[in-house]
Motif scaffolding. Structure first.
Motif, PDB file in Angstrom:
ATOM      1  N   UNK A  72      51.206  28.175  43.955  1.00 18.72           N
ATOM      2  CA  UNK A  72      49.933  27.747  43.821  1.00 18.72           C
ATOM      3  C   UNK A  72      49.226  28.446  43.229  1.00 18.72           C
ATOM      4  N   UNK A  73      48.209  26.885  42.123  1.00 14.46           N
ATOM      5  CA  UNK A  73      47.193  27.226  41.400  1.00 14.46           C
ATOM      6  C   UNK A  73      45.690  28.000  42.780  1.00 14.46           C
ATOM      7  N   UNK A  74      45.010  28.762  42.442  1.00 14.31           N
ATOM      8  CA  UNK A  74      43.904  29.237  43.493  1.00 14.31           C
ATOM      9  C   UNK A  74      42.743  29.154  42.949  1.00 14.31           C
ATOM     10  N   UNK A  75      41.531  28.800  44.172  1.00 13.94           N
ATOM     11  CA  UNK A  75      40.364  28.939  43.451  1.00 13.94           C
ATOM     12  C   UNK A  75      39.662  30.519  44.507  1.00 13.94           C
ATOM     13  N   UNK A  76      39.162  31.117  44.543  1.00 12.56           N
ATOM     14  CA  UNK A  76      38.595  32.033  45.526  1.00 12.56           C
ATOM     15  C   UNK A  76      37.446  31.691  45.380  1.00 12.56           C
ATOM     16  N   UNK A  77      36.406  31.487  46.599  1.00 16.91           N
ATOM     17  CA  UNK A  77      35.037  31.959  47.140  1.00 16.91           C
ATOM     18  C   UNK A  77      34.436  32.838  47.719  1.00 16.91           C
ATOM     19  N   UNK A  78      34.391  33.695  46.680  1.00 11.68           N
ATOM     20  CA  UNK A  78      33.470  35.640  47.443  1.00 11.68           C
ATOM     21  C   UNK A  78      32.925  34.939  48.024  1.00 11.68           C
ATOM     22  N   UNK A  79      32.443  35.909  49.019  1.00 11.85           N
ATOM     23  CA  UNK A  79      31.100  35.306  50.399  1.00 11.85           C
ATOM     24  C   UNK A  79      30.436  36.793  50.977  1.00 11.85           C
ATOM     25  N   UNK A  80      29.205  37.390  49.869  1.00  7.01           N
ATOM     26  CA  UNK A  80      28.405  38.619  50.691  1.00  7.01           C
ATOM     27  C   UNK A  80      27.408  38.341  50.861  1.00  7.01           C
ATOM     28  N   UNK A  81      27.071  38.672  52.112  1.00  7.75           N
ATOM     29  CA  UNK A  81      25.615  38.303  52.193  1.00  7.75           C
ATOM     30  C   UNK A  81      24.365  37.495  52.025  1.00  7.75           C
ATOM     31  N   UNK A  82      25.160  36.123  52.406  1.00  7.88           N
ATOM     32  CA  UNK A  82      24.590  34.974  52.040  1.00  7.88           C
ATOM     33  C   UNK A  82      24.525  34.613  50.602  1.00  7.88           C
ATOM     34  N   UNK A  83      25.549  35.765  49.565  1.00  5.52           N
ATOM     35  CA  UNK A  83      26.011  34.814  48.200  1.00  5.52           C
ATOM     36  C   UNK A  83      27.408  34.729  47.936  1.00  5.52           C
ATOM     37  N   UNK A  84      27.689  34.022  46.861  1.00  9.00           N
ATOM     38  CA  UNK A  84      28.976  34.099  46.579  1.00  9.00           C
ATOM     39  C   UNK A  84      28.806  33.757  45.212  1.00  9.00           C
ATOM     40  N   UNK A  85      30.151  33.765  45.229  1.00 10.13           N
ATOM     41  CA  UNK A  85      30.770  33.466  43.395  1.00 10.13           C
ATOM     42  C   UNK A  85      31.848  32.665  43.036  1.00 10.13           C
ATOM     43  N   UNK A  86      32.380  32.109  42.289  1.00  9.97           N
ATOM     44  CA  UNK A  86      33.658  31.407  42.174  1.00  9.97           C
ATOM     45  C   UNK A  86      34.235  32.491  41.049  1.00  9.97           C
ATOM     46  N   UNK A  87      36.200  32.469  41.233  1.00  7.47           N
ATOM     47  CA  UNK A  87      36.689  33.054  40.849  1.00  7.47           C
ATOM     48  C   UNK A  87      38.247  32.398  40.791  1.00  7.47           C
ATOM     49  N   UNK A  88      38.788  32.087  39.493  1.00  7.84           N
ATOM     50  CA  UNK A  88      39.826  31.467  38.693  1.00  7.84           C
ATOM     51  C   UNK A  88      40.595  32.667  37.880  1.00  7.84           C
ATOM     52  N   UNK A  89      42.334  32.566  38.576  1.00 12.64           N
ATOM     53  CA  UNK A  89      43.064  33.662  37.356  1.00 12.64           C
ATOM     54  C   UNK A  89      43.876  32.420  36.935  1.00 12.64           C
ATOM     55  N   UNK A  90      43.150  32.841  35.144  1.00 12.79           N
ATOM     56  CA  UNK A  90      44.043  32.385  33.965  1.00 12.79           C
ATOM     57  C   UNK A  90      44.336  32.755  33.024  1.00 12.79           C
ATOM     58  N   UNK A  91      45.342  34.116  33.124  1.00 15.09           N
ATOM     59  CA  UNK A  91      45.811  34.445  32.687  1.00 15.09           C
ATOM     60  C   UNK A  91      45.113  35.910  32.968  1.00 15.09           C
ATOM     61  N   UNK A  92      43.994  35.747  33.088  1.00 15.29           N
ATOM     62  CA  UNK A  92      43.360  37.034  33.598  1.00 15.29           C
ATOM     63  C   UNK A  92      42.765  36.082  34.572  1.00 15.29           C
ATOM     64  N   UNK A  93      41.994  37.358  35.413  1.00 11.05           N
ATOM     65  CA  UNK A  93      40.846  36.404  36.081  1.00 11.05           C
ATOM     66  C   UNK A  93      39.628  36.431  35.542  1.00 11.05           C
ATOM     67  N   UNK A  94      38.305  35.414  36.368  1.00 15.53           N
ATOM     68  CA  UNK A  94      37.031  35.101  35.744  1.00 15.53           C
ATOM     69  C   UNK A  94      36.344  34.568  37.265  1.00 15.53           C
ATOM     70  N   UNK A  95      35.296  34.794  36.737  1.00 15.79           N
ATOM     71  CA  UNK A  95      34.808  35.083  37.687  1.00 15.79           C
ATOM     72  C   UNK A  95      33.230  34.720  37.366  1.00 15.79           C
ATOM     73  N   UNK A  96      32.303  33.477  38.046  1.00 19.88           N
ATOM     74  CA  UNK A  96      31.099  32.901  37.842  1.00 19.88           C
ATOM     75  C   UNK A  96      29.922  34.738  38.560  1.00 19.88           C
ATOM     76  N   UNK A  97      28.549  34.150  38.038  1.00 19.23           N
ATOM     77  CA  UNK A  97      27.648  35.129  38.833  1.00 19.23           C
ATOM     78  C   UNK A  97      27.556  35.032  40.105  1.00 19.23           C
ATOM     79  N   UNK A  98      26.639  36.052  40.939  1.00 11.36           N
ATOM     80  CA  UNK A  98      26.698  35.584  42.542  1.00 11.36           C
ATOM     81  C   UNK A  98      25.541  35.234  42.362  1.00 11.36           C
ATOM     82  N   UNK A  99      25.631  34.046  43.155  1.00  9.89           N
ATOM     83  CA  UNK A  99      23.804  33.216  43.456  1.00  9.89           C
ATOM     84  C   UNK A  99      24.213  32.508  45.198  1.00  9.89           C
ATOM     85  N   UNK A 100      23.010  32.249  45.029  1.00  9.31           N
ATOM     86  CA  UNK A 100      22.432  32.224  46.814  1.00  9.31           C
ATOM     87  C   UNK A 100      24.149  30.564  47.041  1.00  9.31           C
ATOM     88  N   UNK A 101      23.963  31.036  48.294  1.00  7.82           N
ATOM     89  CA  UNK A 101      25.046  29.552  48.246  1.00  7.82           C
ATOM     90  C   UNK A 101      24.824  28.155  47.900  1.00  7.82           C
TER      91      UNK A 101
END
Length: 211
Positions: free
Chosen positions: A95-124
């Motif tokens: 399946x296609x997947x979206x990752x919501x990564x969470x650490x210490x009240x901050x989050x970022x999104x990640x998606x794999x499309x030939x390689x992994x792309x991630x957003x910057x960390x930001x407040x939830x």
């Protein structure tokens, strides 16, 4: 919305699963090297299957190309978790997947499309992710736009692969420009300094042309 947080994510409640996946059972089904398995244990606290996006749960047209998109919430033990973890999970899942990564009240999104792309960390509370489109293939491309290209989903013409290649070229040119700018400032020889300056002008012109 996710329970306990102010995420501005407009997925219907019918798509919500909210099922914790035991780490051991999760990685036992993956083909992992000893190093990556160790990082799975040391870097990841918990994995939750939060949303299952299908044509039915989003009330969209059926699409053979993409039949389901999963959104996983990954609670991290360390902020700088190895990105190869999410690449392995995405590559070995049908399946296609979206990752919501969470650490210490901050989050970022990640998606794999030939390689992994991630957003910057930001407040939830500032996180947004929109599912727009007539079918899941269009929704998936919109997710790529929002995470990999970090723009709002659009209906504009333009192949997503072409736009990603353009972005990578821009990033590469910016790094070259920064490197040559440092070399130019440090260079003492007038002739060499002039040559570096000319290279700098050419690179800036190239960046301007593709921006």
């Amino acid at each position: 919305m996710f329970s306990g947080a102010d995420f501005v994510i407009s997925f219907p409640s019918s798509a919500r699963v909210h099922r914790i996946l035991p780490k051991e059972a999760f990685y036992k089904h993956l083909n992992l090297s000893g190093e990556i398995k160790g990082k799975f244990i040391s870097d990841i606290q918990r994995v939750t299957l939060e949303y299952s996006l299908t044509a039915q749960t989003l009330n969209l047209e059926l699409c053979e190309a993409v039949d389901e998109i999963l959104l996983l919430i990954v609670e991290l033990k360390k902020r700088d978790a190895d990105p190869r973890l999410f690449e392995v999970i995405a590559r070995q899942n049908p399946h296609r997947m979206i990752f919501l990564l969470r650490h210490s009240g901050q989050v970022r999104l990640a998606i794999y499309y030939s390689k992994l792309y991630q957003t910057q960390w930001q407040p939830e509370e500032t996180l947004t992710l929109q599912a727009r489109g007539i079918n899941l293939a269009v929704v998936w491309e919109g997710f790529i736009e929002q995470i990999a290209l970090q723009i709002k989903p659009t209906q504009t013409l333009g192949n997503i692969d072409m736009r990603l290649r353009r972005q990578e070229t821009q990033q590469s040119l910016k790094k070259k420009i920064e490197r040559i700018e440092r070399q130019t400032r440090a260079e003492k020889q007038p002739k060499r300094k002039f040559e570096l300056y000319q290279q700098l002008l050419e690179l800036k012109k190239e960046l301007e042309d593709i921006t």
